[in-house]
Design an enzyme around this catalytic site. Structure first.
Site, PDB file in Angstrom:
ATOM      1  N   HIS A 559      48.208 -31.123  32.719  1.00 62.14           N
ATOM      2  CA  HIS A 559      48.416 -31.572  31.337  1.00 62.14           C
ATOM      3  C   HIS A 559      48.667 -30.377  30.415  1.00 62.14           C
ATOM      4  CE1 HIS A 559      47.642 -34.220  27.771  1.00 62.14           C
ATOM      5  NE2 HIS A 559      47.285 -33.068  27.241  1.00 62.14           N
ATOM      6  N   GLU A 560      47.795 -29.379  30.481  1.00 66.98           N
ATOM      7  CA  GLU A 560      47.949 -28.218  29.602  1.00 66.98           C
ATOM      8  C   GLU A 560      49.229 -27.444  29.927  1.00 66.98           C
ATOM      9  OE1 GLU A 560      46.214 -28.147  27.050  1.00 66.98           O
ATOM     10  OE2 GLU A 560      44.689 -29.575  27.706  1.00 66.98           O
ATOM     11  N   HIS A 566      56.837 -26.981  27.568  1.00 67.76           N
ATOM     12  CA  HIS A 566      57.541 -27.337  26.340  1.00 67.76           C
ATOM     13  C   HIS A 566      57.755 -26.087  25.483  1.00 67.76           C
ATOM     14  CE1 HIS A 566      57.891 -30.585  22.923  1.00 67.76           C
ATOM     15  NE2 HIS A 566      59.060 -30.096  23.286  1.00 67.76           N
TER      16      HIS A 566
END
Length: 796
Positions: A559-560, A566
């Site tokens: 997730h991180e 991004h």
């Protein structure tokens, strides 16, 4: 408003040092040529090291303490020292003051330029000038904020806090400087100016004008002062509310006979003579609700843990009242209208469409789950205080019947090093990127256990830096987080000349990572990122297992790293729209989608290997993991999803309240809360207690996410759709074509493209024949369509 390298010299630092030593007449083109020549030499040297060696090193720097000590000490005796994350100023506490003061002086020169703008060329450069102003502010604020919360040295913490306060105060002054607002509005209203702007410059101008508006800069002085006072009150109330959650009663006192089922060790710790006071805050009441056989005892604990103190409810209602007044003062119908005006949703009505569609989509699986639990309970109706208890019974029954010894060994295949290897291999397959461990210079990291990874593309170009602070230590926050310490942006020739002319000469990116954009004369500041987790350390001796992660921890790390990719790929020319600087209700999409990759069989085959034998995770174990997730999802996933939807509905109901006319509006937050739950909750809402439960007092996110709490589940619905349609539910989880499609339509834009255009672009023509074909337009119907996609069955 104006509101992230150097083991091998892949940056242009050598060029910049030469530039600083040369005379003022040296041209930028000559400097670029020298840098490109140096880069070609460096890459030739770097290419001698096989990717396989970097891949193996990646695993060992996280899994072997002896190897890490040797690796990290290679440059320990270097005569060259640097500052934190290679920032040239941050080698000592005093450097923070110098960093802030130097940045402040650069800001003041830009402000003078903007305020004095009079020619067409001045106005054409205004969006870029103000973006640079924003970058200078963020350079100090973002990095100082991170350091003061993560550096172990109190002197550094204090210095970073002072630097943060100085720049934050200056930013607030700028936000109320009417001349900046007026000049930017004039530029944005001049066709000859806007026709010369890129789409990114237009978007940055719109963002900054909105930020000025949010600071009441357009209001007459009396209203502006009221706006400032309200904003200060909201900030204080919100902080008090977020940090002041407390139950109305500290304990529920039960007889020893009524707590049967609760762990005897816990009972022994809590027992006072023949009674057992169960705290209404912390882990004990959760354990009680899962395990106590007596339904009346569970009811008492449930009601008490969902009843807030009157003081906390008063804080919330004051907060809501002042937010409503602030919105009215700013010309909005409600605070929700104000908060959503620059989000993908745009309006409260659109959010309502999304949430009601989501409730409808989730209703059948919720009823299926509750029916299973009802059959276990028997004839009396299932109540809210029954849910955790019967879920636990069903999970335990499943565990006894189906969990194998093999499944309990799964963490042995998830050493931290192998998971990091897997992330690098996945990024390489999807985007042509890889993670390369680098030795750090003395002073570069804030703790000796921080690992530095350089992100490198297929051509060997260095494109980002990630500092991994993943191991536990005293006083470290347990919450996993991604921090963008510096955003990507293009650095102009004027900035390079300005830095070279300083006394002493300075680096245009403060010494932090930069690189030339291939095939151009353009210098880019590279995103510099920090990932913080709280995993146990590997043994000092190197004997025994390394840090082994649970499946949940693996998903957390993925997730991180979704946020990180991004930031890495969203390298726009302007920092205000780079990486994760995008709409709040779009920011979680890459991270939520990344979770789906973590345990997809194709991806597991890339990395999941036994820490000792190096044997891959077997297909049977992968199937057991999938069956376990599906079983748990079928037990409680939809009910958990419903809980999140209900919280988003409560958030919307509170912030859809309009301010009273001429008198303070009385707000009944408890009544509104029960109205939402009695209308939409599948379990009965208990309204026969006195006083009524008031769980909203524990909902701290009402402050930080006011009117936008829907964002996470909104992004989850979109991520599920992309996973199904683009990556074919994992069948194409390491497919380069699918990865490029997602990268080009979503990631590379950062916040520089309308989120609806990103979603419509990545989903493609297959959706053009139905409601999805209107996704690019956004609006209420698009929000409803996303709600129809649903959240899946895993639970949140």
């Amino acid at each position: 408003m104006l509101h992230t390298v150097r083991s091998r010299p892949w940056t242009c630092r050598v060029c910049l040092q030469r530039l600083q030593r040369s005379n003022a007449e040296r041209t930028f083109a000559t400097a670029v040529a020298a840098d490109q020549q140096q880069a070609s030499v460096d890459f030739a040297a770097a290419s001698k090291f096989a990717k396989q060696r970097d891949d193996e090193t990646l695993r060992r720097v996280f899994d072997s303490r002896p190897f890490w000590r040797e690796f990290s000490n290679r440059r320990a005796n270097s005569s060259k020292r640097t500052g934190i994350v290679q920032n040239q100023y941050l080698s000592n506490p005093e450097g923070f003051r110098q960093f802030a003061q130097t940045s402040l002086q650069k800001c003041q020169r830009i402000v003078s330029k903007v305020l004095g703008a009079s020619t067409l060329e001045d106005y054409k450069s205004m969006a870029k000038d103000l973006d640079r102003l924003s970058d200078l502010l963020c350079r100090v604020i973002d990095l100082s904020d991170f350091v003061r919360g993560n550096h172990p040295d109190p002197r550094i913490q204090e210095a970073a806090t002072q630097a943060y306060a100085l720049m934050f105060e200056y930013m607030n002054i700028l936000n109320t400087t009417t001349g900046l607002h007026d000049q930017l509005k004039k530029a944005a209203a001049t066709p000859e100016v806007t026709s010369s702007w890129t789409e990114g410059e237009k978007m940055v101008a719109q963002i900054l004008i909105k930020d000025f508006s949010n600071s009441a800069i357009h209001m007459p002085p009396k209203d502006r002062q009221r706006f400032v006072n309200l904003s200060n009150d909201i900030s204080q109330l919100g902080s008090d509310f977020a940090n002041g959650a407390e139950p109305a009663r500290p304990h529920v006192v039960l007889s020893k006979s009524s707590v049967q089922g609760l762990d005897p060790v816990v009972v022994h710790q809590l027992q006072r003579w023949n009674s057992v006071p169960i705290p209404t805050w912390g882990m004990e009441p959760r354990l009680a609700l899962r395990s106590m056989h007596n339904e009346q005892a569970r009811r008492e604990v449930y009601m008490a843990t969902r009843t807030s103190s009157k003081r906390q409810i008063h804080r919330l209602e004051e907060l809501l009242s002042k937010r409503a007044e602030l919105a009215k003062l700013s010309g909005y119908t409600t605070y929700a209208h104000m908060a959503l005006s620059d989000k993908m949703a745009k309006t409260p009505e659109a959010v309502s469409n999304f949430l009601t569609a989501l409730i409808d989509n989730n209703r059948v699986p919720v009823q299926e789950e509750l029916s299973k639990l009802q059959r276990i309970k028997g004839s009396s109706p299932l109540q809210p205080w029954d849910h955790a208890y019967y879920v636990q019974k069903r999970v335990l029954d499943y565990a006894m019947a189906r969990r194998s010894r093999e499944l309990s060994r799964v963490p042995e295949f998830f050493s931290l090093g192998t998971v990091m290897q897997g992330l690098s291999r996945l990024w390489n397959r999807l985007y042509g990127l890889r993670l390369v461990p680098q030795e750090t210079l003395p002073g570069e990291t804030w703790n000796s256990d921080v690992r530095r990874l350089d992100v490198v593309d297929e051509s060997g170009q260095h494109i980002a830096v990630i500092y991994c602070d993943l191991f536990t230590r005293p006083n470290k926050s347990p919450n996993p987080a991604h921090f963008t310490l510096r955003c990507a942006r293009e650095i102009s020739a004027d900035e390079i000349a300005e830095s070279a002319a300083m006394d002493p000469p300075s680096h245009p990116n403060d010494g932090m990572a930069t690189a030339m954009i291939p095939g151009s004369n353009t210098l880019r500041q590279l995103p510099t990122i920090a990932l913080v987790c709280d995993f146990p350390e590997p043994p000092v001796s190197g004997n025994g297992p390394p840090t082994l992660l649970s499946e949940h921890s693996v998903r957390t790390l993925f997730h991180e790293m979704g946020h990180a990719v991004h930031s890495v790929l969203g390298q726009t020319p302007l920092q205000s729209i780079s990486g994760t600087r995008c709409s709040t209700d779009f920011a979680e999409l890459p991270s939520v989608l990344m979770e789906s990759f973590a345990t997809a069989p194709e991806v597991l085959s890339l990395y999941a290997r036994h820490w000792e034998s190096d044997q891959p995770l077997s297909e049977n174990m992968m199937q057991s993991m999938a069956a376990d997730r599906a079983a748990n999802g079928n037990i409680y996933g939809a009910v958990e999803n419903e809980a999140q939807i209900l919280m988003a509905l409560v958030d919307q109901a509170y912030h859809a309240l309009a301010a009273g006319n001429g008198s303070k509006r009385s707000i009944d937050s408890t009544g509104i809360y029960h109205q939402v739950f009695s209308t939409h909750c599948s379990l009965p809402d208990p309204q026969d207690s006195n006083p009524l439960t008031s769980w909203q007092g524990f909902f701290g996110h009402l402050y930080g996410y006011g009117a936008t709490y829907y964002s996470y589940i909104f992004d989850r619905a979109i991520a599920n759709k992309i996973w199904q349609d683009v990556f074919q539910a994992g069948k194409l989880s390491i497919d380069r074509q699918a990865g490029e499609r997602y990268k080009n339509e979503v990631l590379r834009w950062g916040g520089g493209r309308n989120g609806w255009h990103c979603v419509a672009g990545v989903l493609g023509d297959a959706n053009a024949s139905n409601a999805n074909g209107r996704l690019a337009e956004g609006g209420e119907e698009a929000m409803r369509e996303v709600g129809r996609w649903g959240l899946g069955r895993d639970g949140i």
